[in-house]
Design an enzyme around this catalytic site. Sequence first.
Site, PDB file in Angstrom:
ATOM      1  N   ASP A 106       0.857  -1.178   0.000  1.00 52.78           N
ATOM      2  CA  ASP A 106       0.000   0.000   0.000  1.00 52.78           C
ATOM      3  C   ASP A 106       0.898   1.236   0.000  1.00 52.78           C
ATOM      4  O   ASP A 106       1.880   1.280   0.739  1.00 52.78           O
ATOM      5  CB  ASP A 106      -0.852  -0.007   1.281  1.00 52.78           C
ATOM      6  CG  ASP A 106      -2.313   0.277   1.002  1.00 52.78           C
ATOM      7  OD1 ASP A 106      -2.601   1.416   0.595  1.00 52.78           O
ATOM      8  OD2 ASP A 106      -3.155  -0.620   1.201  1.00 52.78           O
ATOM      9  N   ASP A 213      -3.081   4.663  -2.188  1.00 50.04           N
ATOM     10  CA  ASP A 213      -4.126   5.171  -1.313  1.00 50.04           C
ATOM     11  C   ASP A 213      -4.573   6.571  -1.746  1.00 50.04           C
ATOM     12  O   ASP A 213      -3.738   7.422  -2.051  1.00 50.04           O
ATOM     13  CB  ASP A 213      -3.525   5.230   0.102  1.00 50.04           C
ATOM     14  CG  ASP A 213      -4.557   5.467   1.170  1.00 50.04           C
ATOM     15  OD1 ASP A 213      -5.458   4.650   1.318  1.00 50.04           O
ATOM     16  OD2 ASP A 213      -4.438   6.494   1.877  1.00 50.04           O
ATOM     17  N   GLU A 270      -6.617   4.239  -5.663  1.00 48.84           N
ATOM     18  CA  GLU A 270      -7.942   4.371  -5.052  1.00 48.84           C
ATOM     19  C   GLU A 270      -8.499   5.733  -5.436  1.00 48.84           C
ATOM     20  O   GLU A 270      -7.852   6.750  -5.209  1.00 48.84           O
ATOM     21  CB  GLU A 270      -7.798   4.255  -3.530  1.00 48.84           C
ATOM     22  CG  GLU A 270      -9.124   4.254  -2.811  1.00 48.84           C
ATOM     23  CD  GLU A 270      -8.999   4.602  -1.332  1.00 48.84           C
ATOM     24  OE1 GLU A 270      -9.858   4.168  -0.564  1.00 48.84           O
ATOM     25  OE2 GLU A 270      -8.059   5.326  -0.951  1.00 48.84           O
ATOM     26  N   HIS A 345     -10.952  -3.433   2.812  1.00 56.65           N
ATOM     27  CA  HIS A 345     -10.893  -3.221   4.267  1.00 56.65           C
ATOM     28  C   HIS A 345     -11.716  -2.006   4.721  1.00 56.65           C
ATOM     29  O   HIS A 345     -11.778  -1.734   5.917  1.00 56.65           O
ATOM     30  CB  HIS A 345      -9.437  -3.024   4.676  1.00 56.65           C
ATOM     31  CG  HIS A 345      -8.849  -1.778   4.065  1.00 56.65           C
ATOM     32  ND1 HIS A 345      -8.669  -1.643   2.702  1.00 56.65           N
ATOM     33  CD2 HIS A 345      -8.469  -0.617   4.616  1.00 56.65           C
ATOM     34  CE1 HIS A 345      -8.186  -0.438   2.458  1.00 56.65           C
ATOM     35  NE2 HIS A 345      -8.052   0.206   3.596  1.00 56.65           N
ATOM     36  N   ASP A 346     -12.311  -1.284   3.792  1.00 51.80           N
ATOM     37  CA  ASP A 346     -13.106  -0.101   4.151  1.00 51.80           C
ATOM     38  C   ASP A 346     -14.608  -0.339   3.990  1.00 51.80           C
ATOM     39  O   ASP A 346     -15.400   0.607   4.092  1.00 51.80           O
ATOM     40  CB  ASP A 346     -12.733   1.092   3.250  1.00 51.80           C
ATOM     41  CG  ASP A 346     -11.321   1.583   3.492  1.00 51.80           C
ATOM     42  OD1 ASP A 346     -10.836   1.464   4.627  1.00 51.80           O
ATOM     43  OD2 ASP A 346     -10.706   2.096   2.532  1.00 51.80           O
TER      44      ASP A 346
HETATM   45  C1  GLC Z   1      -7.987   5.025   2.230  1.00 55.74           C
HETATM   46  C2  GLC Z   1      -7.833   3.738   2.990  1.00 55.74           C
HETATM   47  C3  GLC Z   1      -8.453   3.905   4.333  1.00 55.74           C
HETATM   48  C4  GLC Z   1      -7.752   5.020   5.060  1.00 55.74           C
HETATM   49  C5  GLC Z   1      -7.719   6.304   4.229  1.00 55.74           C
HETATM   50  C6  GLC Z   1      -6.729   7.270   4.772  1.00 55.74           C
HETATM   51  O1  GLC Z   1      -9.304   5.332   1.974  1.00 55.74           O
HETATM   52  O2  GLC Z   1      -8.348   2.689   2.261  1.00 55.74           O
HETATM   53  O3  GLC Z   1      -8.442   2.725   5.083  1.00 55.74           O
HETATM   54  O4  GLC Z   1      -8.396   5.286   6.266  1.00 55.74           O
HETATM   55  O5  GLC Z   1      -7.350   6.061   2.909  1.00 55.74           O
HETATM   56  O6  GLC Z   1      -5.430   6.843   4.520  1.00 55.74           O
END
Ligand code: GLC
Length: 586
Positions: A106, A213, A270, A345-346
């Site tokens: 990540d 991310d 993402e 995971h979110d």
């Molecule tokens: C992304 C991750 C999440 C995290 C956020 C801040 O959305 O997937 O888990 O809290 O970024 O880094």
Amino acid sequence: MTEPLHQQHDRKWWKEAVVYQIYPASFQDSNGDGIGDIPGILSKLDYLSDLGVDVIWVCPHYKSPQVDMGYDIQDYEDIHDKYGTLEQTEELIKAVHDRGMRIIFDLVINHTSNLHSWFQESRSSRTNAKRSWYIWRPAKYDKEGRRCRPNNWRSNFSKPAWTWDEQSQECYLHLYAPEQPDLNWENSECRQAIYKSAIKFWLNKEIDGFRIDTVNLYSKHPDLPDAPIVYPELESQPAYMYYANGPRMKDYLSEMSGIFAKYDVMTVGELPYTPDQEHVMAYIYARNKQLNMVFNFDTVDLGQTPGNRFLPRSFTKQDFKRTLFRWQSVIENTDAWTTVFLENHDQGRSVSRFASDLPEYRVRAAKMLATMLTTLTGTLFIYQGQEIGMINVPRSWPAKEYKCVKSVSHLAEIRQSSNGDPKALSEALDVLQLMARDNARVPMQWEGESANAGFCPDDAKPWMSVLESHREINVKNQIGKQSSVLEFWKKMLKLRKEHKDIFVYGRFREIATAALDEEIAIFMKQGDDGRKAVIIANLSKHEMEVRISSLLAKEGSNFGLAVANMDNVAIDRLQAFEARVYLSAS
Ligand code: GLC
Ligand code: CA
């Protein structure tokens, strides 16, 4: 003779890969401290390889105070001590490669932890050389002389996005927790430091790419304007229109992809807050040299209000299909590429959100979703536990079981705004049970007999409670059992690879006859050689008559049933959550 179709997507390993996402804290604990770790991951590599996984994506394993489960990084070049050591991480990379698989990490570089030495220096004084590595602004003052924030932005964790720093007497911006200050990408020295520490350090250790991310938040609106007031009762307002997809995104990603170009790696970004097609395409056209692919939020955002995950909104099966299929046709005949996923995971578990987790349906429903996912075009991502059909936490969970920073701060806000009203709290728990990130973060369910599901020893205390559903839903129960969700996934992944021209790269066409119920999905996939598959899925618990025989006849090819998620298939009758794949003979 029919013209051979023009090959529509060039072949790449990362397009064909099945990626399996691991959440290190909750995958496998090896030393009995109740927290998953790197040796735990190592011990499960054969399981993953047997499942048909090609690439493992490990969520942040870096040194971190864990305010946001490692998405707050203190040192990109070191490992969170509860997870293991740098040597063990190198061993993991090697062990993955030895099995013919690949591994990606990540890449969290929109922000760091407030404990990162860069931020420590930056906050030490207004004249420090790293002051402008983060986003600092003077406070504003109202008529009464009270100190106010530089603008009204709301962070993603239900709090204002600015925090006052006593020491240096200014505010810093954080789009997530106050312990996650945003880096200032405008500063080129800062960017170079990021590339060196977070990217090159790991590429030189031979990892195979990154999941990036919040990749579209680096460039903010240069004026940081106030966001429109949509929640007058709140102190701060959703401001994604000003901090997502800012004007310099293209420059930053071009610069970054220049680094990646020197290695044979994959990048998947993402991409929150980006519903607009042209915006998305600009990131993924290969010729633009930005990212290989992105995670769109269309489907996983269903049931939520934009900018406010915990404000529920209804959605239909039609919405589910529309969003899940959206990028299939859009990338056709372009050099862009897409992803296929329903969990990470979110997010809550897909069986619970999009199908049914009732005991009488959940196995079939999990297989139905697997059928759809494994037959769609794009790189396929599976989240740990999805392969055994894990479901959400029970509604009986009290507030204290929720550990995620987003859930905890939401509950605190509800308690405050309702003056502790039990009804408001109970309603908030209804929503969390469906939408909280905690749903995906409970320990992986390896076996049913032991109290802690084989995740950690029975006398250890897991960092999050193990779900009671592990008694039924677990790997040990399913492995080798032909009727299980796990074996179904294996079969589907094999089929996907055997016919990758159809399933990974194929052209997509939805077969929607007006007479069909909106709760059924039927689509056709066609490979470059003309071979076809027809995929049929009943998204609901209603049994239905559907003229599948005449529909297949109409498509002309000689179709045979390749897979079904139940034993007794009556061709023109769909059972609850039934799914089938028909393949053309030639
Ligand atoms: C992304 C991750 C999440 C995290 C956020 C801040 O959305 O997937 O888990 O809290 O970024 O880094
Ligand atoms: Ca451990």
